[in-house]
Design a protein around this motif. Structure first.
Motif, mmCIF file in Angstrom:
data_model
loop_
_atom_site.group_PDB
_atom_site.id
_atom_site.type_symbol
_atom_site.label_atom_id
_atom_site.label_comp_id
_atom_site.label_asym_id
_atom_site.label_seq_id
_atom_site.Cartn_x
_atom_site.Cartn_y
_atom_site.Cartn_z
ATOM 1 N N ILE A 81 0.836 -1.206 0.000
ATOM 2 C CA ILE A 81 0.000 0.000 0.000
ATOM 3 C C ILE A 81 0.870 1.256 0.000
ATOM 4 O O ILE A 81 0.651 2.190 -0.771
ATOM 5 C CB ILE A 81 -0.945 0.003 1.219
ATOM 6 C CG1 ILE A 81 -1.997 -1.102 1.071
ATOM 7 C CG2 ILE A 81 -1.619 1.363 1.381
ATOM 8 C CD1 ILE A 81 -2.855 -1.288 2.304
ATOM 9 N N GLU A 82 1.866 1.280 0.879
ATOM 10 C CA GLU A 82 2.726 2.458 0.986
ATOM 11 C C GLU A 82 3.532 2.687 -0.297
ATOM 12 O O GLU A 82 3.720 3.829 -0.731
ATOM 13 C CB GLU A 82 3.683 2.301 2.172
ATOM 14 C CG GLU A 82 3.027 2.489 3.519
ATOM 15 C CD GLU A 82 2.454 3.886 3.687
ATOM 16 O OE1 GLU A 82 3.152 4.869 3.369
ATOM 17 O OE2 GLU A 82 1.292 4.001 4.102
ATOM 18 N N LEU A 83 3.989 1.584 -0.916
ATOM 19 C CA LEU A 83 4.745 1.721 -2.157
ATOM 20 C C LEU A 83 3.868 2.288 -3.268
ATOM 21 O O LEU A 83 4.310 3.130 -4.058
ATOM 22 C CB LEU A 83 5.314 0.360 -2.577
ATOM 23 C CG LEU A 83 6.452 0.394 -3.619
ATOM 24 C CD1 LEU A 83 7.662 1.130 -3.070
ATOM 25 C CD2 LEU A 83 6.827 -1.031 -4.024
ATOM 26 N N SER A 84 2.606 1.856 -3.308
ATOM 27 C CA SER A 84 1.696 2.362 -4.344
ATOM 28 C C SER A 84 1.354 3.828 -4.098
ATOM 29 O O SER A 84 1.228 4.608 -5.050
ATOM 30 C CB SER A 84 0.419 1.520 -4.392
ATOM 31 O OG SER A 84 -0.344 1.658 -3.201
ATOM 32 N N ILE A 85 1.198 4.220 -2.835
ATOM 33 C CA ILE A 85 0.926 5.631 -2.518
ATOM 34 C C ILE A 85 2.103 6.503 -2.947
ATOM 35 O O ILE A 85 1.928 7.578 -3.525
ATOM 36 C CB ILE A 85 0.636 5.802 -1.010
ATOM 37 C CG1 ILE A 85 -0.709 5.169 -0.651
ATOM 38 C CG2 ILE A 85 0.643 7.278 -0.613
ATOM 39 C CD1 ILE A 85 -1.027 5.193 0.833
ATOM 40 N N LEU A 86 3.312 6.024 -2.663
ATOM 41 C CA LEU A 86 4.519 6.762 -3.052
ATOM 42 C C LEU A 86 4.605 6.884 -4.570
ATOM 43 O O LEU A 86 4.884 7.967 -5.111
ATOM 44 C CB LEU A 86 5.752 6.046 -2.504
ATOM 45 C CG LEU A 86 7.105 6.741 -2.722
ATOM 46 C CD1 LEU A 86 7.161 8.047 -1.937
ATOM 47 C CD2 LEU A 86 8.248 5.819 -2.300
ATOM 48 N N SER A 87 4.355 5.788 -5.269
ATOM 49 C CA SER A 87 4.399 5.780 -6.722
ATOM 50 C C SER A 87 3.352 6.727 -7.309
ATOM 51 O O SER A 87 3.643 7.529 -8.210
ATOM 52 C CB SER A 87 4.161 4.355 -7.252
ATOM 53 O OG SER A 87 3.949 4.355 -8.645
ATOM 54 N N ASN A 88 2.126 6.648 -6.791
ATOM 55 C CA ASN A 88 1.048 7.506 -7.293
ATOM 56 C C ASN A 88 1.347 8.984 -7.070
ATOM 57 O O ASN A 88 1.032 9.832 -7.909
ATOM 58 C CB ASN A 88 -0.272 7.146 -6.622
ATOM 59 C CG ASN A 88 -0.855 5.849 -7.151
ATOM 60 O OD1 ASN A 88 -0.335 5.265 -8.093
ATOM 61 N ND2 ASN A 88 -1.932 5.397 -6.535
ATOM 62 N N PHE A 89 1.954 9.305 -5.926
ATOM 63 C CA PHE A 89 2.260 10.707 -5.651
ATOM 64 C C PHE A 89 3.255 11.249 -6.667
ATOM 65 O O PHE A 89 3.048 12.321 -7.244
ATOM 66 C CB PHE A 89 2.830 10.873 -4.241
ATOM 67 C CG PHE A 89 3.391 12.256 -4.003
ATOM 68 C CD1 PHE A 89 2.540 13.349 -3.857
ATOM 69 C CD2 PHE A 89 4.756 12.471 -3.952
ATOM 70 C CE1 PHE A 89 3.051 14.630 -3.668
ATOM 71 C CE2 PHE A 89 5.274 13.748 -3.757
ATOM 72 C CZ PHE A 89 4.414 14.827 -3.613
ATOM 73 N N PHE A 90 4.336 10.521 -6.904
ATOM 74 C CA PHE A 90 5.362 11.028 -7.810
ATOM 75 C C PHE A 90 4.862 11.084 -9.255
ATOM 76 O O PHE A 90 5.171 12.027 -9.989
ATOM 77 C CB PHE A 90 6.635 10.188 -7.707
ATOM 78 C CG PHE A 90 7.494 10.579 -6.547
ATOM 79 C CD1 PHE A 90 8.318 11.690 -6.623
ATOM 80 C CD2 PHE A 90 7.460 9.865 -5.363
ATOM 81 C CE1 PHE A 90 9.105 12.073 -5.542
ATOM 82 C CE2 PHE A 90 8.244 10.239 -4.277
ATOM 83 C CZ PHE A 90 9.062 11.351 -4.366
ATOM 84 N N LEU A 91 4.059 10.103 -9.670
ATOM 85 C CA LEU A 91 3.523 10.139 -11.027
ATOM 86 C C LEU A 91 2.543 11.295 -11.203
ATOM 87 O O LEU A 91 2.553 11.986 -12.225
ATOM 88 C CB LEU A 91 2.846 8.812 -11.366
ATOM 89 C CG LEU A 91 3.776 7.631 -11.650
ATOM 90 C CD1 LEU A 91 2.967 6.359 -11.862
ATOM 91 C CD2 LEU A 91 4.633 7.906 -12.879
ATOM 92 N N ASN A 92 1.695 11.514 -10.216
ATOM 93 C CA ASN A 92 0.760 12.631 -10.300
ATOM 94 C C ASN A 92 1.474 13.975 -10.200
ATOM 95 O O ASN A 92 1.126 14.938 -10.884
ATOM 96 C CB ASN A 92 -0.299 12.529 -9.195
ATOM 97 C CG ASN A 92 -1.409 11.557 -9.528
ATOM 98 O OD1 ASN A 92 -1.952 11.573 -10.625
ATOM 99 N ND2 ASN A 92 -1.744 10.691 -8.582
ATOM 100 N N ASN A 93 2.492 14.025 -9.347
ATOM 101 C CA ASN A 93 3.208 15.284 -9.144
ATOM 102 C C ASN A 93 3.995 15.705 -10.378
ATOM 103 O O ASN A 93 4.034 16.883 -10.733
ATOM 104 C CB ASN A 93 4.152 15.159 -7.945
ATOM 105 C CG ASN A 93 4.739 16.489 -7.520
ATOM 106 O OD1 ASN A 93 4.010 17.429 -7.211
ATOM 107 N ND2 ASN A 93 6.051 16.578 -7.501
ATOM 108 N N TYR A 94 4.632 14.730 -11.044
ATOM 109 C CA TYR A 94 5.491 15.059 -12.177
ATOM 110 C C TYR A 94 4.829 14.783 -13.530
ATOM 111 O O TYR A 94 5.471 14.926 -14.576
ATOM 112 C CB TYR A 94 6.807 14.299 -12.083
ATOM 113 C CG TYR A 94 7.675 14.796 -10.943
ATOM 114 C CD1 TYR A 94 8.359 16.009 -11.040
ATOM 115 C CD2 TYR A 94 7.782 14.073 -9.766
ATOM 116 C CE1 TYR A 94 9.146 16.477 -9.995
ATOM 117 C CE2 TYR A 94 8.557 14.537 -8.704
ATOM 118 C CZ TYR A 94 9.241 15.731 -8.833
ATOM 119 O OH TYR A 94 10.013 16.195 -7.786
#
Length: 386
Positions: free
Chosen positions: A286-299
């Motif tokens: 879950i935490e890895l997916s949240i981290l991934s989603n944040f960076f993809l959405n941010n950049y």
């Protein structure tokens, strides 16, 4: 005398290239009555001022300096709106579009009665010049997606070098998205009639001055344009982009779970019945997916409003908080849909009902997360239309 051809040159920081480009275009079109319309987005390097000085040497050159409403597609539309010719030709002023094919492009309209003529890098005789393998790969992939999703009958729908009849522009202009990524895509994808199209191969030239404007924002704008043309009548393309990022997060979640399981992460006794025992592998995924989603959405999804530097941690905190709220929304939605609605349905298997409730609860959480992230994490009014 009124010009028969209008050359539209959208510019931004092209003060060194523009004089060379304008001179080459003038020489190439010496046999045609033409005008050159420079539409400059108030360039910091004063491209608009350079263009004004060029009028002394090239009287058929017009200058439009835009102080607001910036963007490539809207600049082209501004130029077309001011054009007097019966044929509009759009090209870059950075010397990468070969002006030598201009006469042949013009002849295609007056001798072969085409509606749209485009300069292509990918038909026989065309070339991308000195592009790197990475840039060729990106361009090829973009063309593949554009042709596949939109069904476009051309070899190079991502070309920025094309000509179009005034009549086609007049019939299509009200449906064009002025914030679109590539104006050619807009005309091809939104035209109400089957256009008679001709392609003329050319070799993409090397930029002499300045830097390429290809970056994450351009890539994002491409995806938004494709999604908007294909699905924009029903749902915001930004929401679709956000959803694609979310879908990638599911895969990251599974990969994280499997990695953690292989590393033999232990189970934890929480004392809470529905979490006991709680696998750290689930938490890691879950935490890895949240981290991934944040960076993809941010950049990517919210690139223009992205967090950077010291603000990156704060942005992740907000996104993480919204994600936790999304989990609660999903759990609550599942409970309500399954127990208050689906349980009343007789004759349907429990597995089917739970699966359906889970799908609907995931969609509910995705919509709520989009609104919260648009308004909170990346503050701006959301564009969701559903």
């Amino acid at each position: 005398m009124r010009p028969s051809v209008s050359i539209i040159l959208p510019t931004y920081n092209e003060s060194k290239n523009l004089p060379i480009a304008a001179d080459r275009i003038t020489r190439s079109l010496s046999d045609y009555r033409h005008e050159i319309i420079v539409v400059d987005d108030d360039s910091p390097d004063h491209t608009w001022e350079v263009a004004e000085h060029l009028q002394e040497k090239i009287p058929q050159l017009k200058v439009i300096r835009r102080l607001s409403g910036k963007g490539l597609s809207s600049a082209v539309l501004t130029g077309m709106g001011a054009a007097e010719g019966e044929v509009f030709v759009v090209m870059d002023s950075d010397l990468q579009h070969d002006e030598k094919i201009l006469p042949e492009m013009i002849r295609s309209f007056y001798e072969r009665d085409v509606d749209l003529c485009l300069g292509t890098r990918y038909a026989k005789g065309g070339s991308t010049g000195k592009w790197s393998l990475a840039r060729i790969g990106i361009s090829r992939f973009a063309n593949f997606l554009a042709k596949g999703l939109l069904g476009l009958p051309v070899s190079d729908p991502m070309s920025g070098y094309f000509g179009i009849k005034r009549s086609v522009y007049s019939d299509t202009k009200n449906s064009i998205n002025p914030r679109g990524f590539k104006i050619l895509l807009e005309f091809l994808g939104r035209s109400k009639e089957n256009l008679k199209i001709e392609e003329i191969p050319y070799t993409f030239q090397t930029r002499m001055y300045g830097e390429t404007k290809l970056n994450n924002s351009v890539i994002k704008s491409f995806f938004l344009a494709i999604l908007d043309i294909r699905f924009g009548k029903w749902v915001s393309p930004t929401f679709l982009l956000y959803s694609l990022v979310g879908a990638s997060g599911v895969l990251v979640n599974l990969v994280g779970f499997l990695i953690a399981e292989l590393c033999k992460f232990p189970d934890v006794q929480t004392g809470i019945s529905f979490l006991d025992p709680f696998s750290l592998s689930v938490f890691f995924g879950i935490e890895l997916s949240i981290l991934s989603n944040f960076f993809l959405n941010n950049y990517f999804t919210f690139y223009e409003r992205r967090y950077s530097g010291k603000n990156l941690g704060f942005g992740f905190f907000l996104f993480h908080s919204v994600s936790l709220i999304g989990i609660l929304v999903q759990m609550s939605a599942f409970h309500f849909i399954y127990y208050s609605i689906f349980k009343q349905w007789n004759g349907t298997s429990e597995l089917t009902l739970k699966f359906g409730a889970d799908i609907l609860s995931i969609l509910t959480a995705m919509v709520s997360n989009y609104f919260l992230n648009s308004n909170l994490t990346w503050s701006k009014k959301p564009e969701l239309k559903i």
